[in-house]
Design a protein around this motif. Structure first.
Motif, short mmCIF file in Angstrom:
data_model
loop_
_atom_site.label_atom_id
_atom_site.label_comp_id
_atom_site.label_asym_id
_atom_site.label_seq_id
_atom_site.Cartn_x
_atom_site.Cartn_y
_atom_site.Cartn_z
N GLY A 259 0.92 -1.20 0.09
CA GLY A 259 -0.04 0.06 0.03
C GLY A 259 0.78 1.10 0.05
N ARG A 260 0.20 2.37 0.27
CA ARG A 260 0.86 3.67 0.48
C ARG A 260 1.27 4.00 1.73
NH1 ARG A 260 -1.87 7.72 -4.00
NH2 ARG A 260 -2.42 6.41 -5.82
N ALA A 261 2.36 4.52 1.90
CA ALA A 261 2.97 4.96 3.12
C ALA A 261 3.24 6.42 2.93
CB ALA A 261 4.14 4.19 3.53
N VAL A 262 2.52 7.18 3.63
CA VAL A 262 2.71 8.67 3.51
C VAL A 262 2.70 9.39 4.63
CG1 VAL A 262 1.79 8.65 1.19
CG2 VAL A 262 0.24 9.38 3.16
N PRO A 263 3.46 10.61 4.76
CA PRO A 263 3.40 11.37 6.15
C PRO A 263 2.16 12.22 6.06
CG PRO A 263 5.11 12.37 4.35
CD PRO A 263 4.49 11.21 3.81
N LEU A 264 1.59 12.42 7.26
CA LEU A 264 0.46 13.24 7.39
C LEU A 264 0.57 14.50 6.71
CD1 LEU A 264 -0.54 12.92 11.10
CD2 LEU A 264 -1.09 11.40 9.49
N ASP A 265 1.64 15.17 6.39
CA ASP A 265 1.45 16.22 5.63
C ASP A 265 1.22 16.12 4.20
OD1 ASP A 265 2.51 18.00 7.67
OD2 ASP A 265 4.31 17.86 7.19
N ASN A 266 1.14 14.93 3.82
CA ASN A 266 0.66 14.66 2.47
C ASN A 266 -0.68 14.14 2.42
OD1 ASN A 266 3.35 14.90 2.38
ND2 ASN A 266 3.41 13.08 0.30
N ILE A 267 -1.70 14.29 3.35
CA ILE A 267 -2.94 13.77 3.43
C ILE A 267 -3.85 15.09 3.05
CG2 ILE A 267 -4.81 13.00 4.65
CD1 ILE A 267 -2.53 11.00 4.12
N GLU A 268 -4.70 15.10 2.11
CA GLU A 268 -5.61 16.18 1.69
C GLU A 268 -6.82 16.08 2.52
OE1 GLU A 268 -5.11 18.71 0.15
OE2 GLU A 268 -3.56 18.43 -1.34
N MET A 269 -7.22 16.71 3.39
CA MET A 269 -8.40 16.74 4.08
C MET A 269 -9.45 17.55 3.41
SD MET A 269 -7.85 14.72 7.04
CE MET A 269 -9.39 15.06 7.82
N ILE A 270 -10.33 16.82 2.75
CA ILE A 270 -11.23 17.36 2.00
C ILE A 270 -12.53 17.96 2.74
CG2 ILE A 270 -12.78 17.26 -0.34
CD1 ILE A 270 -9.75 16.85 -0.66
N ARG A 271 -12.79 19.22 2.77
CA ARG A 271 -13.57 19.61 3.57
C ARG A 271 -14.85 20.44 2.71
NH1 ARG A 271 -8.91 20.36 6.87
NH2 ARG A 271 -9.33 19.27 8.96
N ALA A 272 -15.81 20.62 3.26
CA ALA A 272 -17.02 21.03 2.69
C ALA A 272 -17.11 22.48 2.77
CB ALA A 272 -18.30 20.61 3.40
N PRO A 273 -17.05 23.36 1.62
CA PRO A 273 -16.82 24.58 1.48
C PRO A 273 -18.20 25.26 2.04
CG PRO A 273 -17.20 23.84 -0.79
CD PRO A 273 -16.86 22.79 0.15
N VAL A 274 -19.33 24.52 1.88
CA VAL A 274 -20.52 25.19 2.37
C VAL A 274 -21.48 23.84 2.93
CG1 VAL A 274 -20.74 26.97 0.42
CG2 VAL A 274 -21.62 24.66 0.21
#
Length: 353
Positions: A259-274
């Motif tokens: 699988g993928r091993a990535v640092p937390l800085d490489n996580i895109e937290m997708i949030r609702a704009p509205v």
């Protein structure tokens, strides 16, 4: 096998909780000691199901003399949270009395201070007493697994960089699709354990901890509680224990972690704009490209301009998705593991509250 209860006295008269603890004595003193708990967030139950089946295996191993290292198992680590129901909905993530996350605010101490955790317990709230008992047990081990789950998610883990890549064996046996390499900067349970180990010697902070592991395992989503999945995951933990020399027996020929091993800085937290109803266009486990449509938020249903699109900021793998279909402004929608750091600023520590 020994079964005992830790009694957590409530903060009001006549209330107490019982914390069942299963202990197996190993036959080989030099073998790694192991601590495994589940449902610290009381409504996250895939780990509890896993441990039900693992305990069956461990009882047989105990009879067969196949347990080499001491093993402590806590299948339901949060009886306080399990008792919290609001309008028929289990509220297991936060303590309703203090509004604190049950997986935050664990004591950050050195390993030499372990015995102080259980001193003067009457000074602390019930939730804090529970936390002190849990981390006290964990710090008596070298291998610590804290079993959680997400809303909707792939099997993945939060692993401190101090344990990587040695911890790839656990990622492989549990067929994880991603590992999020944490920075050890929070007061969550697994990072508090790692903090104590790193600060074992006064005045010297260790950056690598060979032979040890403290990890948060995310076992898919809250609804992924099925016997066949739990048995498969229990087999994965058993194979991990075999590989680490905690138990003895026949090992399966398992593939390496792919699988993928990535640092937390490489996580895109997708949030609702509205705020509005969520229409998801992509599911967990899918790979996306920058600009791909992830979700539509119906901010003003029926209006010509009422739909707001949410697109991927960069290429990546969708690791989690929320189970709710209504978003508040800035609420989380997805986690995407990416090859490059996110452009969004991130504070040290955990991704979510």
């Amino acid at each position: 096998m020994e079964i005992s209860d830790i009694i957590i006295t409530g903060d009001t008269p006549g209330v107490e909780w019982r914390l069942p603890v299963f202990r197996f004595k190993g036959t080989k003193p030099e073998a790694p000691r192991t601590y495994i708990q589940a449902a610290l967030h009381a409504n996250e139950l895939p780990g509890t199901a896993l441990l039900h089946f693992l305990l069956e295996r461990l009882r047989q191993a105990d009879t067969d003399g196949a347990i080499l290292g001491d093993i402590t198992v806590v299948p339901q680590a949060n009886p306080i949270g399990s008792a919290q129901s609001l309008f028929g909905e289990l509220q297991g993530r936060f303590d309703l009395g203090s509004r604190a996350n049950f997986n935050r605010d664990f004591p950050l101490i050195s390993l030499s201070e372990r015995d102080t955790l259980l001193e003067d317990l009457d000074r602390y709230s019930a939730a804090d007493r529970l936390k002190r008992h849990l981390i006290h047990m964990a710090l008596g081990a070298e291998l610590v697994l804290d079993l959680h789950c997400d809303d909707e998610g792939l099997p993945y883990a939060y692993i401190d960089e101090a344990f990587w890549p040695e911890a790839a064996d656990l990622a492989a046996t549990l067929d994880m699709k991603a590992v999020l390499l944490s920075d050890g900067e929070s007061s969550a349970f697994e990072e508090a354990v790692g903090y104590a180990w790193k600060n074992e010697a006064e005045g010297r902070k260790r950056t690598a901890l060979p032979g040890r592991l403290s990890v948060t395992v995310e076992l898919r989503g809250t609804r992924d509680v099925y016997p066949e999945i739990a048995r498969k995951d229990a087999e994965g933990v058993w194979q991990f224990l075999l590989g680490r020399g905690v138990v003895t027996g026949a090992r399966l020929d398992l593939p390496t972690f792919a699988g993928r091993a990535v640092p937390l800085d490489n996580i895109e937290m997708i949030r609702a704009p509205v705020s509005g109803a969520i229409l998801f266009h992509r599911d967990i486990g899918e790979s996306v490209k920058a600009g791909d449509l992830l979700a539509t938020i119906l901010a003003k249903p029926g209006m010509p301009d009422g739909a707001v699109e949410v697109r991927a900021p960069q290429d990546g793998l969708i690791v989690t998705r929320v189970s709710t279909r209504f978003a508040r402004r800035r609420s989380d929608l997805m986690k995407i593991a990416c090859a490059e750091p996110s452009s969004a600023a991130r504070k040290p520590g955990t991704l979510e509250a």
